[in-house]
Structures are given as structure tokens and as C-alpha cells.
Design a protein around this motif. Structure first.
Motif: not given
Length: 520
Positions: A336, A339, A380, A403
């Protein structure tokens, strides 16, 4: 004479005490204290007015013994602790002598504290008081080879008011057998070194104090200035040495030291003026912009590489979680990242108290997430698994727009937060009110400094959320927080000042500054 009270045998008896694991910090025992009203009454009686007579001392002692938990063992140190002056303490000891009461270490330490207070109040102890302190020290050492840390600390506090102050070095070594000397103990001895002309030892101890994460008090730096002035040294050079030390050690000077700097004669080559600093780093006095903080790419990589081993694995997370959870988190990050911002979910949720409903907590987090989503940021959120039970549209929004990683409920989330921000890259910020001090200490001195600079650059925190949902955020101050020279002008220093130099301050801009011109 006090020597008759304390030192006549068998009146003086050494009592052994348990080993402490941390100098300056007492082991946990049940707290024995008087009621607030009774305590205030006795303090008022003993702080001012005439010294009690023998019959009054007897009445005070008996009234405390009538209180729950007080015994003949602890009552006398309690009374001495309430005495507001050395004369009052001596009077009580004379009363005890007539009753044949022996002194224990708790009483000795209370007496030594009174000597310290007397010396601070008057500037100097009488010759008799200094002799009494040395006699007390000598008699203790005859009966005890190695003293406990608390007694050593109190003896150093008293001995550094006498000509026998160098005996303190052996006591300092005794403290180090079981722990680290406290800030006051270091400061008493360093101050005495400077005032006695032993600057080399003073600076050696000051470096040791800083390395041991102990903060020096005002008197240390004031003594250094006094030493420089009284010995006709280059005051400008000595002030630069002092300011450079505070910068390297990341400590603040107090307003009291700032006043001393402003009072220096202009002939010394130093001109100090009060100043304010804007959020853009501009000085109100000289109109210059202060030095920006910069974490070099190489330093960031070193911090990132060290953090996993120093904080996540060895010292922190594995105490309260499993390697499996860490692997799950690393897989999550790899899938992921990067960020723009990593948010400590529970820190945001509880920022306005912990009396809200789960929906209320989710509203807090969702508001911050929305703030960054509207800026097209990649977000996140780090939380804990019990948040999975917060069923609300706000939690649904958080899951859809950011996320979300939930750790085990017993896990520590700060290391996850910091690890994610570091792994994401040098441009990622994080959102939390936590000071993160314990994590920085685990990194060692060099990387601790890098961590603090990175933290200062990248840490955002919540101020408040308005009724209309608008989020007010504290943004990081992107300039040097501690004393430093102006870029391109080594003669100009900007020095932040605090009320209490012994307090650990947040990594944020101070209100009061000095703008110094130093011509060496």
C-alpha cells in the motif's frame, strides 16, 4: 552545637537501607503522609515565627505519632522534613538528643537538605555549619563503606557548599554503582567546579550529565558566566561555548540565564535583545530568517534502517505482540505504500477526552482523514482491533478513503506509526500528539538527534475540530528549535528561553527568544 547532637555515641547509629535500582528515584512503597489540613498547619507553624520550645516539639511529635501509620521510626524524619529552616531543624535535633533518640539515614538526609536550603538562601554557610557537615560525613563513612544513592545525593548537596567539596567525586561514583545520579546532584557538583576554577572537570561532568539524559539547572550556566567574568576570560568565547553546548545537547536555557546574558556589559562584545520568532522563522529584532532544519538523505536512510531493529524488534513491539503481526504489517506496507500522512487513530480519537461513544471517536478520526483526503493526500490510519467493532458511517468513510491497519489490542501502536512513516519515505508526515521520547532514546545519541529533527519536520497534531467539522491542525516549526547561529553570520545567535529548564519541553517553537550579537 549540632556536632554534639548528631555525632556523640551511642546517639548516632547507622541503619542499613535497601539497594535502589535507579538513583534519585525511590522504590515503590506505600505513601505515608499526613492529612492535607494537618500538613499545612504544621508547615505554617514551622516555616515562620519563633522556633518551637521543647514542650512544643514534644506536642508536635506526639500529634504525628497519633496519626495512622506513623511510628517512632518515621516520625522524626517527617518532622525534620517539615522544618522550614536549618535553625528549626537543629532545635528539633537538640530536643531529640535530650530524649536519647538515635538518628537514622532518613533523618540525616532531611538534615542535609536543610543545610542545602540554608546555603542557597544565604549564599554561603557559616564556618561552623561547614565543619558540622564534614563531621557528619566523616562519621557516616567510618561506619559505612558504601552508601546508598539517596544519602550520597544529599551529602553531595551539602558538601558542595563547603571546602571539602571534592569528597563528592567518590560519592558520585557510589551512586553510579546502582544507577544514574540525578540532575540536581550533577548540577551541584558542576556549579562548584566552575566557581572553584576547575572548568575542565566541570565541562567533563556537564558532558556526562547530558549523555545520561540529565538536565542541568540554571546555576550551572550562571556559575560558568561568573567564572568567565571573575577570571577575566574572553566572555564572548565562553558564551559561544555555552550556547554551542546547549545546541548540541538539545537543551533550553531559562529566562533567568537570559536575563544574565542581557545584563552583560557591552564591552564584553555581547549584545542581547529580547525577540519573538514568527512561524516563518523570522526574528522580530534583527528581521533575519533563522536556520532551517534539514535531515540529509543519508541520515534519513540510517534512521530508517536502524529503527526496525532498535525500536520495533529489540525493544518495543516484540514485548507486546508477535513476529507474525510484524510480518503482516510489513506485507501490508509493501502493498500500500507510499503515503503522504500516517495517522495515529486512537490518539486522534481520544484527543478531546475518553468519555465519548465509539461513534464519537470515529467522527474525530474521520474529520482528520477528510481534511487530508480533500487535499488529495494518500492516508494511512493506524488503530487497534477493537475499533473494528465501531459500526458507523464514519468508520465506513475511513475504510473507503484511507488505508486502515488495526494492530492487536495489546500492541503498542506508536512503533507501528513511526515505522510506517519512515518506510514510506522522507516526504511522509505523521499525525499524533505523542512526544515519542522513549523511542528516540532507543536509537543512540547520534540517531536520536536525527530522529528528533525528522520528528520536528514531519509531526502534525490536532488542535481542535470546530462544530462545522473544520479541523485545526498544529503544523511543525521548520526551523531550529535550539540556540543556533544565523546562516551566513556566525556573530548572530538566536536563543530560545523557557520558564523551567528542568522540564522536558515539546518539539515546538518557544515564545521567548534572545537575539545575540557576539563579537569575539
Amino acid at each position: 552545637m549540632i556536632s554534639r547532637i548528631v555525632f556523640r555515641q551511642p546517639c548516632f547509629k547507622i541503619l542499613h537501607v535497601a539497594t535502589r535500582y535507579y538513583a534519585g528515584i525511590h522504590q515503590r512503597h506505600p505513601v505515608i503522609r499526613l492529612s492535607t489540613q494537618r500538613l499545612n498547619d504544621l508547615k505554617q507553624k514551622l516555616a515562620g515565627g519563633p522556633i518551637p520550645t521543647a514542650s512544643e516539639w514534644s506536642e508536635i511529635r506526639k500529634s504525628i505519632l497519633d496519626e495512622r501509620y506513623f511510628t517512632a521510626t518515621n516520625v522524626d524524619s517527617t518532622v525534620l522534613g517539615l522544618c522550614g529552616s536549618l535553625d528549626s531543624g537543629k532545635s528539633y535535633l537538640e530536643y531529640l538528643r535530650t530524649k536519647g533518640v538515635n538518628m537514622n539515614f532518613a533523618m540525616i538526609n532531611r538534615l542535609l537538605r536543610l543545610y542545602r536550603i540554608q546555603g542557597c538562601d544565604t549564599g554561603q554557610l557559616s564556618e561552623q555549619d561547614q565543619q558540622d557537615i564534614f563531621k557528619l560525613y566523616s562519621d557516616i563513612r567510618k561506619d559505612t563503606t558504601v552508601l546508598d544513592a539517596t544519602t550520597c545525593e544529599h551529602l553531595i548537596g551539602a558538601l558542595t557548599l563547603t571546602d571539602h567539596w571534592r569528597l563528592s567525586f567518590e560519592l558520585l561514583d557510589m551512586i553510579k554503582l546502582t544507577g544514574i545520579p540525578d540532575s540536581s546532584t550533577y548540577s551541584f557538583l558542576i556549579r562548584k567546579c566552575f566557581l572553584s576554577g576547575d572548568s575542565e572537570t566541570g565541562w567533563k561532568l556537564l558532558k556526562e550529565q547530558s549523555d545520561n539524559k540529565r538536565l542541568p539547572n540554571d546555576d550551572v550556566f550562571l556559575a560558568w558566566l561568573d567564572y568567565s567574568i571573575s577570571n577575566n576570560r574572553s566572555i564572548a568565547s565562553d558564551v559561544v561555548k555555552m550556547l554551542s553546548f546547549t545546541k548540541d545537547a538539545s537543551i533550553f536555557l531559562s529566562k533567568r540565564v537570559g536575563t544574565a546574558l542581557k545584563q552583560l556589559d557591552s564591552k564584553t562584545g555581547i549584545t542581547a535583545s529580547d525577540a519573538r520568532v514568527t512561524d516563518q522563522g523570522k526574528c522580530s529584532h534583527c528581521k533575519s530568517t533563522m536556520a532551517s532544519i534539514v535531515v540529509q538523505e543519508q541520515s534519513f536512510r540510517a534512521l530508517k534502517d536502524a529503527f526496525l531493529q532498535a525500536v520495533v524488534i529489540k525493544k518495543e513491539i516484540f514485548n507486546n505482540t508477535t513476529p507474525e503481526e510484524l510480518r503482516r504489517f510489513q506485507t501490508f506496507l509493501n502493498n500500500t505504500k507510499p503515503y503522504d500522512i500516517v495517522i495515529d487513530g486512537l490518539n486522534v480519537a481520544f484527543s478531546s477526552g475518553n468519555q465519548k461513544s465509539p461513534t464519537g471517536y470515529a467522527i474525530q478520526i474521520a474529520a482528520v482523514v477528510k481534511h487530508y483526503v480533500q487535499q488529495k493526500k494518500r492516508v494511512l490510519v493506524i488503530g487497534r482491533q477493537h475499533m473494528d467493532r465501531w459500526r458507523s458511517r464514519e468508520m465506513k468513510y475511513i475504510r473507503q478513503k484511507s488505508f486502515l491497519f488495526l494492530t492487536e489490542d495489546l500492541s503498542q501502536d506508536d512503533p507501528f506509526l513511526l515505522y510506517a512513516a519512515l518506510e514510506s519515505g522522507p516526504h511522509t508526515d505523521f499525525f499524533s500528539r505523542d512526544l515519542m521520547r522513549k523511542h528516540s532514546f532507543l536509537l543512540g545519541d547520534e540517531l536520536c538527534t536525527v530522529f528528533k529533527q525528522w520528528q520536528q519536520q514531519h509531526q502534525y497534531s490536532l488542535l481542535t475540530i470546530k462544530p462545522d467539522g473544520k479541523v485545526l491542525i498544529r503544523t511543525p516549526f521548520q526551523y531550529e528549535l535550539f540556540a543556533h547561529q544565523l546562516p551566513g553570520d556566525s556573530k548572530c545567535w538566536h536563543v530560545p528561553l523557557v520558564e523551567d529548564c528542568l522540564k522536558l519541553h515539546k518539539l515546538e517553537k518557544q515564545t521567548n527568544w534572545l537575539c545575540l550579537k557576539i563579537d569575539k
